[in-house]
Scaffold this motif. Structure first.
Motif, PDB file in Angstrom:
ATOM      1  N   ASN A   6      12.482  11.083 -28.694  1.00 40.65           N
ATOM      2  CA  ASN A   6      13.908  10.637 -28.719  1.00 40.65           C
ATOM      3  C   ASN A   6      14.125   9.148 -29.487  1.00 40.65           C
ATOM      4  O   ASN A   6      14.301   8.234 -28.889  1.00 40.65           O
ATOM      5  CB  ASN A   6      14.443  10.764 -27.403  1.00 40.65           C
ATOM      6  N   HIS A   7      13.651   9.424 -30.688  1.00 38.98           N
ATOM      7  CA  HIS A   7      13.479   7.944 -31.589  1.00 38.98           C
ATOM      8  C   HIS A   7      14.920   7.202 -31.405  1.00 38.98           C
ATOM      9  O   HIS A   7      14.617   6.014 -31.244  1.00 38.98           O
ATOM     10  CB  HIS A   7      13.116   8.392 -33.023  1.00 38.98           C
ATOM     11  N   SER A   8      15.799   7.746 -31.609  1.00 40.16           N
ATOM     12  CA  SER A   8      17.205   6.972 -31.628  1.00 40.16           C
ATOM     13  C   SER A   8      17.597   6.352 -30.298  1.00 40.16           C
ATOM     14  O   SER A   8      18.006   4.952 -30.161  1.00 40.16           O
ATOM     15  CB  SER A   8      18.445   7.824 -31.757  1.00 40.16           C
ATOM     16  N   THR A   9      17.324   7.010 -29.126  1.00 39.11           N
ATOM     17  CA  THR A   9      17.409   6.299 -27.755  1.00 39.11           C
ATOM     18  C   THR A   9      16.578   5.228 -27.695  1.00 39.11           C
ATOM     19  O   THR A   9      16.818   4.210 -27.218  1.00 39.11           O
ATOM     20  CB  THR A   9      17.144   7.391 -26.818  1.00 39.11           C
ATOM     21  N   GLU A  10      15.184   5.632 -28.165  1.00 42.73           N
ATOM     22  CA  GLU A  10      14.280   4.301 -28.075  1.00 42.73           C
ATOM     23  C   GLU A  10      14.652   3.163 -28.922  1.00 42.73           C
ATOM     24  O   GLU A  10      14.327   2.040 -28.603  1.00 42.73           O
ATOM     25  CB  GLU A  10      12.862   4.786 -28.374  1.00 42.73           C
ATOM     26  N   GLN A  11      15.039   3.242 -29.917  1.00 46.80           N
ATOM     27  CA  GLN A  11      15.784   2.397 -30.826  1.00 46.80           C
ATOM     28  C   GLN A  11      16.793   1.271 -30.169  1.00 46.80           C
ATOM     29  O   GLN A  11      16.719   0.221 -30.170  1.00 46.80           O
ATOM     30  CB  GLN A  11      16.261   2.816 -32.048  1.00 46.80           C
ATOM     31  N   PRO A  75      24.726  16.045 -38.152  1.00 43.90           N
ATOM     32  CA  PRO A  75      24.102  16.357 -39.567  1.00 43.90           C
ATOM     33  C   PRO A  75      23.815  14.879 -40.070  1.00 43.90           C
ATOM     34  O   PRO A  75      22.562  14.729 -40.713  1.00 43.90           O
ATOM     35  CB  PRO A  75      25.033  17.092 -40.327  1.00 43.90           C
ATOM     36  N   ASN A  76      24.522  13.667 -40.203  1.00 40.33           N
ATOM     37  CA  ASN A  76      24.256  12.550 -40.877  1.00 40.33           C
ATOM     38  C   ASN A  76      23.972  11.392 -39.917  1.00 40.33           C
ATOM     39  O   ASN A  76      23.731  10.440 -40.802  1.00 40.33           O
ATOM     40  CB  ASN A  76      25.619  12.149 -42.035  1.00 40.33           C
ATOM     41  N   HIS A  77      24.066  11.495 -38.938  1.00 45.15           N
ATOM     42  CA  HIS A  77      24.105  10.353 -37.897  1.00 45.15           C
ATOM     43  C   HIS A  77      23.581  10.779 -36.429  1.00 45.15           C
ATOM     44  O   HIS A  77      23.654  12.100 -36.095  1.00 45.15           O
ATOM     45  CB  HIS A  77      25.124   9.436 -37.926  1.00 45.15           C
ATOM     46  N   CYS A  78      23.503   9.922 -35.591  1.00 48.85           N
ATOM     47  CA  CYS A  78      22.987  10.080 -34.149  1.00 48.85           C
ATOM     48  C   CYS A  78      24.024   9.169 -33.330  1.00 48.85           C
ATOM     49  O   CYS A  78      24.196   8.184 -33.722  1.00 48.85           O
ATOM     50  CB  CYS A  78      21.628   9.902 -33.973  1.00 48.85           C
ATOM     51  N   VAL A  79      24.443   9.746 -32.286  1.00 52.02           N
ATOM     52  CA  VAL A  79      25.180   8.771 -31.381  1.00 52.02           C
ATOM     53  C   VAL A  79      24.519   8.690 -30.128  1.00 52.02           C
ATOM     54  O   VAL A  79      24.018   9.647 -29.602  1.00 52.02           O
ATOM     55  CB  VAL A  79      26.652   9.340 -30.804  1.00 52.02           C
ATOM     56  N   VAL A  80      24.389   7.373 -29.434  1.00 52.98           N
ATOM     57  CA  VAL A  80      23.614   7.443 -28.164  1.00 52.98           C
ATOM     58  C   VAL A  80      24.586   6.507 -27.301  1.00 52.98           C
ATOM     59  O   VAL A  80      25.367   5.462 -27.776  1.00 52.98           O
ATOM     60  CB  VAL A  80      22.359   6.329 -28.258  1.00 52.98           C
ATOM     61  N   ARG A 104      28.241   2.581 -26.771  1.00 54.76           N
ATOM     62  CA  ARG A 104      28.157   3.806 -27.603  1.00 54.76           C
ATOM     63  C   ARG A 104      27.619   3.329 -28.961  1.00 54.76           C
ATOM     64  O   ARG A 104      28.097   2.008 -29.504  1.00 54.76           O
ATOM     65  CB  ARG A 104      29.484   4.164 -27.765  1.00 54.76           C
ATOM     66  N   PHE A 105      26.701   3.709 -29.307  1.00 58.61           N
ATOM     67  CA  PHE A 105      25.862   3.358 -30.501  1.00 58.61           C
ATOM     68  C   PHE A 105      25.836   4.491 -31.837  1.00 58.61           C
ATOM     69  O   PHE A 105      25.611   5.633 -31.075  1.00 58.61           O
ATOM     70  CB  PHE A 105      24.359   2.840 -30.531  1.00 58.61           C
ATOM     71  N   GLU A 106      26.076   4.105 -32.885  1.00 61.38           N
ATOM     72  CA  GLU A 106      25.905   5.195 -33.940  1.00 61.38           C
ATOM     73  C   GLU A 106      24.898   4.672 -34.805  1.00 61.38           C
ATOM     74  O   GLU A 106      24.624   3.479 -34.928  1.00 61.38           O
ATOM     75  CB  GLU A 106      27.250   5.274 -34.800  1.00 61.38           C
ATOM     76  N   LEU A 107      23.892   5.476 -34.953  1.00 62.43           N
ATOM     77  CA  LEU A 107      22.687   5.096 -35.861  1.00 62.43           C
ATOM     78  C   LEU A 107      22.830   6.392 -36.925  1.00 62.43           C
ATOM     79  O   LEU A 107      22.773   7.269 -36.965  1.00 62.43           O
ATOM     80  CB  LEU A 107      21.435   5.452 -35.039  1.00 62.43           C
ATOM     81  N   THR A 108      22.325   5.724 -38.189  1.00 68.46           N
ATOM     82  CA  THR A 108      21.907   6.333 -39.524  1.00 68.46           C
ATOM     83  C   THR A 108      20.717   6.027 -40.102  1.00 68.46           C
ATOM     84  O   THR A 108      20.296   4.921 -40.105  1.00 68.46           O
ATOM     85  CB  THR A 108      23.183   6.070 -40.349  1.00 68.46           C
ATOM     86  N   ASP A 109      19.958   6.935 -40.424  1.00 68.94           N
ATOM     87  CA  ASP A 109      18.545   6.937 -40.748  1.00 68.94           C
ATOM     88  C   ASP A 109      17.776   5.716 -39.910  1.00 68.94           C
ATOM     89  O   ASP A 109      17.036   4.671 -40.354  1.00 68.94           O
ATOM     90  CB  ASP A 109      18.671   6.013 -42.229  1.00 68.94           C
ATOM     91  N   GLY A 110      17.666   5.728 -38.603  1.00 66.04           N
ATOM     92  CA  GLY A 110      17.164   5.066 -37.526  1.00 66.04           C
ATOM     93  C   GLY A 110      17.829   3.607 -37.333  1.00 66.04           C
ATOM     94  O   GLY A 110      16.946   2.890 -36.432  1.00 66.04           O
ATOM     95  N   LEU A 111      18.710   3.162 -37.943  1.00 66.35           N
ATOM     96  CA  LEU A 111      19.296   1.855 -37.762  1.00 66.35           C
ATOM     97  C   LEU A 111      20.525   1.908 -37.042  1.00 66.35           C
ATOM     98  O   LEU A 111      21.538   2.916 -37.266  1.00 66.35           O
ATOM     99  CB  LEU A 111      19.410   1.335 -39.023  1.00 66.35           C
TER     100      LEU A 111
END
Length: 131
Positions: A6-11, A75-80, A104-111
């Motif tokens: 769960n890379h985005s959550t870990e970030q 498809p293009n981002h992740c929300v945590v 609430r976080f939005e991440l694109t390309d791991g950032l």
């Protein structure tokens, strides 16, 4: 708290840990250059030093206890989304516990590209007899 695969959550959790420790150099590694951070009662901010300067007028320290961290992939981002309770040390040294928060976080390309924060700090400050 560990979230395997769960890379985005870990970030996000690493970013929040660095911010709580005021390790801005480490926290900055998790942010996109065009990040927007929005806190209650504050203008949108794009630099961590802006967040720290704004917070210095409100409290000395905040720590988080997490109740849940959820991730949603697009498809293009992740929300945590994280939620739980804050423990706050106010400017006068008094404390408040059990203050609700949602980040609430939005991440694109791991950032992290966006952070939106909701919490009951204003309510806790009003009910804190020492503030």
């Amino acid at each position: 708290m560990s979230y395997p695969d769960n890379h985005s959550t870990e970030q996000v959790l690493a970013f929040l840990t660095a911010m709580e420790a005021r390790d801005l150099a480490s926290a900055k590694r998790y942010l996109a250059t065009h990040v927007v951070m929005q806190f209650p009662g504050a203008p949108p901010m794009q630099r961590l030093n802006e967040v720290v300067e704004w917070a210095k007028t409100r409290y000395r320290r905040v720590s988080k206890t997490f109740h849940a961290v959820d991730q949603c992939l697009y498809p293009n981002h992740c929300v945590v989304v994280c939620h739980g309770e804050l423990t706050v040390e106010w400017l006068d040294g008094s404390t408040s516990t059990g203050v609700r928060f949602i980040d609430r976080f939005e991440l694109t390309d791991g950032l992290i590209t966006r952070q939106d924060v909701w919490n009951d700090l204003a309510l806790a400050a009003r009910t804190n007899s020492h503030c």
